[in-house]
Design an enzyme around this catalytic site. Structure first.
Site, short mmCIF file in Angstrom:
data_model
loop_
_atom_site.label_atom_id
_atom_site.label_comp_id
_atom_site.label_asym_id
_atom_site.label_seq_id
_atom_site.Cartn_x
_atom_site.Cartn_y
_atom_site.Cartn_z
N ARG A 1 0.83 -1.21 0.00
CA ARG A 1 0.00 0.00 0.00
C ARG A 1 0.86 1.26 0.00
O ARG A 1 0.56 2.23 -0.68
CB ARG A 1 -0.95 0.00 1.20
CG ARG A 1 -2.06 -1.04 1.05
CD ARG A 1 -3.00 -1.05 2.24
NE ARG A 1 -2.26 -1.35 3.45
CZ ARG A 1 -2.48 -0.78 4.64
NH1 ARG A 1 -3.43 0.12 4.78
NH2 ARG A 1 -1.78 -1.12 5.68
N ASN B 1 -6.28 -3.26 2.93
CA ASN B 1 -6.17 -4.69 3.10
C ASN B 1 -7.56 -5.28 3.29
O ASN B 1 -8.44 -4.62 3.85
CB ASN B 1 -5.32 -5.03 4.32
CG ASN B 1 -3.86 -4.70 4.12
OD1 ASN B 1 -3.37 -4.67 3.01
ND2 ASN B 1 -3.16 -4.45 5.20
#
Length: 97
Positions: A59, A77
């Protein structure tokens, strides 16, 4: 308003770690048609990344690359061990991403 969506699966191999990541991207058909003269249009794409993507700074890397390309959006997530998100910006940046 209903739009037709085409799903595209991309596979990226990371030779150093010998990992394969599968990315599912949904791109509007109008964007795929190469509509000319649309430099001011903003496009959006949903994605889900499969493979080893949690705990490897995926990320953070995604955020840095999006910022470099002038894109916005989000990613998170999931409980299934994937990363889902949305990116938006100019078509050239989305294609690069």
């Amino acid at each position: 308003m209903s739009r037709k969506i085409k799903k595209t699966k991309l596979t990226t191999e990371q030779p150093a770690a010998n990992l394969t990541t599968e990315v599912e991207v949904q791109t509007p058909r109008s964007a795929l048609a190469g509509m000319g003269g649309d430099e001011h249009r903003i496009y959006s794409s949903m994605f889900e990344v499969f493979g080893i993507v949690q705990g490897v700074f995926f990320r953070k890397h995604t955020q840095a690359k999006a910022k470099q390309l002038g894109l916005g959006g989000w990613c998170m997530n999931t409980r299934e061990g994937t990363v889902k998100g949305v990116i938006e910006g100019k078509l050239l940046g989305l294609n690069e991403m």
